[in-house]
Design a protein around this motif. Structure first.
Motif, PDB file in Angstrom:
ATOM      1  N   MET A   1      34.559  51.306  18.507  1.00 26.38           N
ATOM      2  CA  MET A   1      35.978  51.276  18.280  1.00 26.38           C
ATOM      3  C   MET A   1      36.345  49.845  17.878  1.00 26.38           C
ATOM      4  N   ARG A   2      36.983  49.737  16.771  1.00 23.76           N
ATOM      5  CA  ARG A   2      37.355  48.428  16.258  1.00 23.76           C
ATOM      6  C   ARG A   2      38.722  47.998  16.765  1.00 23.76           C
ATOM      7  N   VAL A   3      38.889  46.703  16.820  1.00 20.85           N
ATOM      8  CA  VAL A   3      40.170  46.123  17.219  1.00 20.85           C
ATOM      9  C   VAL A   3      41.139  46.263  16.042  1.00 20.85           C
ATOM     10  N   PRO A   4      42.362  46.721  16.296  1.00 16.62           N
ATOM     11  CA  PRO A   4      43.335  46.801  15.197  1.00 16.62           C
ATOM     12  C   PRO A   4      43.556  45.426  14.556  1.00 16.62           C
ATOM     13  N   GLU A   5      43.823  45.420  13.277  1.00 14.22           N
ATOM     14  CA  GLU A   5      43.984  44.161  12.557  1.00 14.22           C
ATOM     15  C   GLU A   5      45.137  43.310  13.082  1.00 14.22           C
ATOM     16  N   ASP A   6      46.155  43.951  13.623  1.00 18.06           N
ATOM     17  CA  ASP A   6      47.309  43.187  14.112  1.00 18.06           C
ATOM     18  C   ASP A   6      47.121  42.675  15.541  1.00 18.06           C
ATOM     19  N   SER A   7      45.930  42.836  16.107  1.00 22.55           N
ATOM     20  CA  SER A   7      45.637  42.375  17.460  1.00 22.55           C
ATOM     21  C   SER A   7      44.880  41.049  17.409  1.00 22.55           C
ATOM     22  N   ASN A   8      45.191  40.165  18.342  1.00 24.17           N
ATOM     23  CA  ASN A   8      44.505  38.877  18.435  1.00 24.17           C
ATOM     24  C   ASN A   8      43.440  38.878  19.522  1.00 24.17           C
ATOM     25  N   GLU A   9      43.113  40.041  20.071  1.00 24.00           N
ATOM     26  CA  GLU A   9      42.145  40.136  21.158  1.00 24.00           C
ATOM     27  C   GLU A   9      40.716  40.207  20.636  1.00 24.00           C
ATOM     28  N   THR A  10      39.778  39.804  21.493  1.00 26.39           N
ATOM     29  CA  THR A  10      38.368  40.007  21.179  1.00 26.39           C
ATOM     30  C   THR A  10      38.052  41.485  21.361  1.00 26.39           C
ATOM     31  N   ILE A  11      36.895  41.906  20.887  1.00 24.06           N
ATOM     32  CA  ILE A  11      36.488  43.307  21.053  1.00 24.06           C
ATOM     33  C   ILE A  11      36.412  43.655  22.536  1.00 24.06           C
ATOM     34  N   ALA A  12      35.816  42.770  23.332  1.00 23.26           N
ATOM     35  CA  ALA A  12      35.673  43.034  24.770  1.00 23.26           C
ATOM     36  C   ALA A  12      37.029  43.173  25.453  1.00 23.26           C
ATOM     37  N   LYS A  13      37.946  42.259  25.154  1.00 24.75           N
ATOM     38  CA  LYS A  13      39.278  42.331  25.783  1.00 24.75           C
ATOM     39  C   LYS A  13      40.019  43.581  25.330  1.00 24.75           C
ATOM     40  N   TYR A  14      39.906  43.922  24.061  1.00 27.63           N
ATOM     41  CA  TYR A  14      40.569  45.113  23.554  1.00 27.63           C
ATOM     42  C   TYR A  14      40.038  46.355  24.254  1.00 27.63           C
ATOM     43  N   HIS A  15      38.721  46.450  24.390  1.00 30.03           N
ATOM     44  CA  HIS A  15      38.124  47.614  25.058  1.00 30.03           C
ATOM     45  C   HIS A  15      38.539  47.684  26.517  1.00 30.03           C
ATOM     46  N   PHE A  16      38.591  46.529  27.193  1.00 30.96           N
ATOM     47  CA  PHE A  16      39.036  46.518  28.590  1.00 30.96           C
ATOM     48  C   PHE A  16      40.471  47.011  28.690  1.00 30.96           C
ATOM     49  N   HIS A  17      41.363  46.509  27.851  1.00 30.27           N
ATOM     50  CA  HIS A  17      42.770  46.937  27.920  1.00 30.27           C
ATOM     51  C   HIS A  17      42.921  48.405  27.547  1.00 30.27           C
ATOM     52  N   TYR A  18      42.136  48.860  26.586  1.00 26.66           N
ATOM     53  CA  TYR A  18      42.161  50.270  26.194  1.00 26.66           C
ATOM     54  C   TYR A  18      41.751  51.146  27.383  1.00 26.66           C
ATOM     55  N   LEU A  19      40.628  50.785  28.019  1.00 27.74           N
ATOM     56  CA  LEU A  19      40.159  51.537  29.187  1.00 27.74           C
ATOM     57  C   LEU A  19      41.195  51.511  30.302  1.00 27.74           C
ATOM     58  N   HIS A  20      41.746  50.345  30.563  1.00 29.65           N
ATOM     59  CA  HIS A  20      42.738  50.201  31.633  1.00 29.65           C
ATOM     60  C   HIS A  20      43.935  51.114  31.388  1.00 29.65           C
ATOM     61  N   GLU A  21      44.448  51.136  30.165  1.00 28.19           N
ATOM     62  CA  GLU A  21      45.597  51.983  29.842  1.00 28.19           C
ATOM     63  C   GLU A  21      45.240  53.462  29.889  1.00 28.19           C
ATOM     64  N   LEU A  22      44.056  53.808  29.406  1.00 22.76           N
ATOM     65  CA  LEU A  22      43.606  55.198  29.463  1.00 22.76           C
ATOM     66  C   LEU A  22      43.556  55.691  30.908  1.00 22.76           C
ATOM     67  N   LEU A  23      42.958  54.894  31.779  1.00 22.42           N
ATOM     68  CA  LEU A  23      42.850  55.280  33.184  1.00 22.42           C
ATOM     69  C   LEU A  23      44.219  55.304  33.857  1.00 22.42           C
ATOM     70  N   ARG A  24      45.086  54.365  33.485  1.00 24.68           N
ATOM     71  CA  ARG A  24      46.441  54.348  34.055  1.00 24.68           C
ATOM     72  C   ARG A  24      47.179  55.630  33.674  1.00 24.68           C
ATOM     73  N   TYR A  25      46.995  56.084  32.444  1.00 25.47           N
ATOM     74  CA  TYR A  25      47.609  57.333  31.983  1.00 25.47           C
ATOM     75  C   TYR A  25      47.139  58.506  32.841  1.00 25.47           C
ATOM     76  N   LYS A  26      45.873  58.468  33.271  1.00 29.37           N
ATOM     77  CA  LYS A  26      45.318  59.529  34.115  1.00 29.37           C
ATOM     78  C   LYS A  26      45.508  59.251  35.603  1.00 29.37           C
ATOM     79  N   LYS A  27      46.321  58.223  35.900  1.00 24.26           N
ATOM     80  CA  LYS A  27      46.645  57.834  37.283  1.00 24.26           C
ATOM     81  C   LYS A  27      45.407  57.414  38.080  1.00 24.26           C
ATOM     82  N   ILE A  28      44.501  56.711  37.390  1.00 22.01           N
ATOM     83  CA  ILE A  28      43.307  56.165  38.032  1.00 22.01           C
ATOM     84  C   ILE A  28      43.436  54.651  38.008  1.00 22.01           C
ATOM     85  N   ARG A  29      43.354  54.038  39.182  1.00 23.53           N
ATOM     86  CA  ARG A  29      43.455  52.579  39.258  1.00 23.53           C
ATOM     87  C   ARG A  29      42.086  51.970  38.991  1.00 23.53           C
TER      88      ARG A  29
END
Length: 73
Positions: free
Chosen positions: A1-29
């Motif tokens: 999964m690539r980082v969107p062009e308008d994002s200033n995050e590294t691939i690792a940070k983007y993946h971490f934030h993506y995972l965090h938001e995905l899990l938050r959506y599923k109510k998993i801390r």
């Protein structure tokens, strides 16, 4: 999964934030310091079920197949 062009995050940070938001959506801390909710057999089996039933997570499928093949040798 690539980082969107308008994002200033590294691939690792983007993946971490993506995972965090995905899990938050599923109510998993989740945090890096307390990964308890995703470090379970049930969560892992869910990922394996997903790679068995979809075309998603192709690189994880390769890794999983590699581990299974090593285990069977």
């Amino acid at each position: 999964m690539r980082v969107p062009e308008d994002s200033n995050e590294t691939i690792a940070k983007y993946h971490f934030h993506y995972l965090h938001e995905l899990l938050r959506y599923k109510k998993i801390r989740y945090s890096k310091n307390r990964p308890d909710n995703v470090a379970t057999e049930a969560y892992f089996r869910g990922i394996v079920e997903r790679i068995d039933t979809t075309e998603h997570l192709k690189t994880f499928r390769s890794f999983y197949d590699f581990i299974i093949n090593k285990e069977q040798q």
